[in-house]
Write a protein that holds these residues in place. Structure first.
Motif, PDB file in Angstrom:
ATOM      1  N   THR A 123       0.806  -1.218   0.000  1.00  0.00           N
ATOM      2  CA  THR A 123       0.000   0.000   0.000  1.00  0.00           C
ATOM      3  C   THR A 123       0.837   1.264   0.000  1.00  0.00           C
ATOM      4  O   THR A 123       0.315   2.339  -0.246  1.00  0.00           O
ATOM      5  CB  THR A 123      -0.947   0.042   1.213  1.00  0.00           C
ATOM      6  OG1 THR A 123      -0.173  -0.008   2.402  1.00  0.00           O
ATOM      7  CG2 THR A 123      -1.928  -1.118   1.173  1.00  0.00           C
ATOM      8  N   GLN A 124       2.122   1.142   0.313  1.00  0.00           N
ATOM      9  CA  GLN A 124       3.004   2.308   0.313  1.00  0.00           C
ATOM     10  C   GLN A 124       4.342   1.886  -0.252  1.00  0.00           C
ATOM     11  O   GLN A 124       4.797   0.771  -0.029  1.00  0.00           O
ATOM     12  CB  GLN A 124       3.208   2.844   1.727  1.00  0.00           C
ATOM     13  CG  GLN A 124       1.942   3.336   2.365  1.00  0.00           C
ATOM     14  CD  GLN A 124       2.184   3.759   3.808  1.00  0.00           C
ATOM     15  OE1 GLN A 124       3.298   3.775   4.296  1.00  0.00           O
ATOM     16  NE2 GLN A 124       1.120   4.093   4.495  1.00  0.00           N
ATOM     17  N   GLU A 135       7.356   1.151  -3.176  1.00  0.00           N
ATOM     18  CA  GLU A 135       7.483   0.407  -4.427  1.00  0.00           C
ATOM     19  C   GLU A 135       7.232  -1.079  -4.197  1.00  0.00           C
ATOM     20  O   GLU A 135       7.747  -1.675  -3.264  1.00  0.00           O
ATOM     21  CB  GLU A 135       8.906   0.620  -4.966  1.00  0.00           C
ATOM     22  CG  GLU A 135       9.163  -0.024  -6.293  1.00  0.00           C
ATOM     23  CD  GLU A 135      10.591   0.225  -6.766  1.00  0.00           C
ATOM     24  OE1 GLU A 135      11.018  -0.478  -7.679  1.00  0.00           O
ATOM     25  OE2 GLU A 135      11.265   1.115  -6.221  1.00  0.00           O
ATOM     26  N   ALA A 141       1.100  -3.631  -6.443  1.00  0.00           N
ATOM     27  CA  ALA A 141       0.966  -2.271  -5.905  1.00  0.00           C
ATOM     28  C   ALA A 141      -0.520  -1.947  -5.812  1.00  0.00           C
ATOM     29  O   ALA A 141      -1.244  -1.992  -6.816  1.00  0.00           O
ATOM     30  CB  ALA A 141       1.681  -1.274  -6.799  1.00  0.00           C
ATOM     31  N   PRO A 180      -3.851   0.278  -5.517  1.00  0.00           N
ATOM     32  CA  PRO A 180      -4.165   1.620  -6.000  1.00  0.00           C
ATOM     33  C   PRO A 180      -4.109   2.616  -4.848  1.00  0.00           C
ATOM     34  O   PRO A 180      -4.363   2.248  -3.692  1.00  0.00           O
ATOM     35  CB  PRO A 180      -5.591   1.486  -6.546  1.00  0.00           C
ATOM     36  CG  PRO A 180      -6.150   0.281  -5.872  1.00  0.00           C
ATOM     37  CD  PRO A 180      -4.991  -0.624  -5.569  1.00  0.00           C
ATOM     38  N   HIS A 181      -3.737   3.833  -5.155  1.00  0.00           N
ATOM     39  CA  HIS A 181      -3.697   4.866  -4.128  1.00  0.00           C
ATOM     40  C   HIS A 181      -5.102   5.069  -3.583  1.00  0.00           C
ATOM     41  O   HIS A 181      -6.057   5.221  -4.329  1.00  0.00           O
ATOM     42  CB  HIS A 181      -3.163   6.174  -4.722  1.00  0.00           C
ATOM     43  CG  HIS A 181      -3.142   7.289  -3.731  1.00  0.00           C
ATOM     44  ND1 HIS A 181      -2.254   7.320  -2.679  1.00  0.00           N
ATOM     45  CD2 HIS A 181      -3.912   8.392  -3.614  1.00  0.00           C
ATOM     46  CE1 HIS A 181      -2.473   8.411  -1.970  1.00  0.00           C
ATOM     47  NE2 HIS A 181      -3.473   9.071  -2.512  1.00  0.00           N
ATOM     48  N   CYS A 182      -5.247   5.008  -2.281  1.00  0.00           N
ATOM     49  CA  CYS A 182      -6.547   5.169  -1.633  1.00  0.00           C
ATOM     50  C   CYS A 182      -6.702   6.622  -1.197  1.00  0.00           C
ATOM     51  O   CYS A 182      -6.044   7.059  -0.256  1.00  0.00           O
ATOM     52  CB  CYS A 182      -6.679   4.230  -0.438  1.00  0.00           C
ATOM     53  SG  CYS A 182      -6.642   2.494  -0.867  1.00  0.00           S
ATOM     54  N   GLU A 183      -7.552   7.328  -1.882  1.00  0.00           N
ATOM     55  CA  GLU A 183      -7.803   8.740  -1.562  1.00  0.00           C
ATOM     56  C   GLU A 183      -8.669   8.902  -0.321  1.00  0.00           C
ATOM     57  O   GLU A 183      -8.646   9.924   0.317  1.00  0.00           O
ATOM     58  CB  GLU A 183      -8.494   9.428  -2.747  1.00  0.00           C
ATOM     59  CG  GLU A 183      -7.691   9.425  -4.021  1.00  0.00           C
ATOM     60  CD  GLU A 183      -6.898  10.694  -4.215  1.00  0.00           C
ATOM     61  OE1 GLU A 183      -7.260  11.718  -3.622  1.00  0.00           O
ATOM     62  OE2 GLU A 183      -5.917  10.640  -4.959  1.00  0.00           O
ATOM     63  N   LEU A 238      -9.393   2.442   1.633  1.00  0.00           N
ATOM     64  CA  LEU A 238      -8.368   1.692   2.364  1.00  0.00           C
ATOM     65  C   LEU A 238      -9.016   0.601   3.215  1.00  0.00           C
ATOM     66  O   LEU A 238      -8.550  -0.540   3.242  1.00  0.00           O
ATOM     67  CB  LEU A 238      -7.541   2.632   3.237  1.00  0.00           C
ATOM     68  CG  LEU A 238      -6.443   1.972   4.060  1.00  0.00           C
ATOM     69  CD1 LEU A 238      -5.420   1.280   3.162  1.00  0.00           C
ATOM     70  CD2 LEU A 238      -5.763   3.010   4.937  1.00  0.00           C
TER      71      LEU A 238
END
Length: 135
Positions: free
Chosen positions: A10-11, A13, A20, A22-25, A30
């Motif tokens: 989640t963070q 590389e 990887a 996806p970025h959780c906005e 999350l």
């Protein structure tokens, strides 16, 4: 792969075949990611507490907080305390380079390869599979 299971990062590389995330906005995204996991490996962050809320087995890696204070009521959590010398217990923030060096020394006590993590993951995965089978 982490011990035969695909690892989701989640963070940072994703290395060695890890996925990887996806970025959780939003916290909701999350929480959904954690809720769908078979198991979680985390430092003492919100992910650890979210895993407990969703009854997802979690390996918690802690430095400045003693596990018996943070996860004593988390039945699906296995905690490892990486004792840090020179940093106050329960420190929430790094005060300077000395704190960073002390934490790095705890994580890398046996060299740069993190050799201690393999046996810890093996024990945790056995635990996670056992508690998941009982659910």
């Amino acid at each position: 792969k982490a011990r035969g299971l695909p690892a989701v990062v989640t963070q940072g590389e994703a290395l060695d075949g890890a996925i990887a995330a996806p970025h959780c906005e939003r916290l909701e995204a999350l929480a959904s990611l954690v809720a769908g996991a078979r198991a979680v490996v985390s430092t003492d962050t919100a992910i650890l507490h979210i895993a407990d809320a969703y009854s997802v087995p979690c390996l918690a890696l802690m430095t400045t907080h003693r596990p018996e204070w943070r996860v004593r009521d988390y039945p699906r959590c296995v905690a490892i305390h990486l004792a840090v010398t020179g940093v106050p217990e329960s420190a929430e923030f790094v005060r300077g380079e000395g704190d960073l060096q002390a934490v790095r020394a705890a994580w890398f006590s046996d060299g740069p390869a993190l050799a201690w993590i393999g046996p810890a993951l093996d024990q945790f995965m056995a635990f996670a599979m056992a508690v998941s089978a009982c659910a």
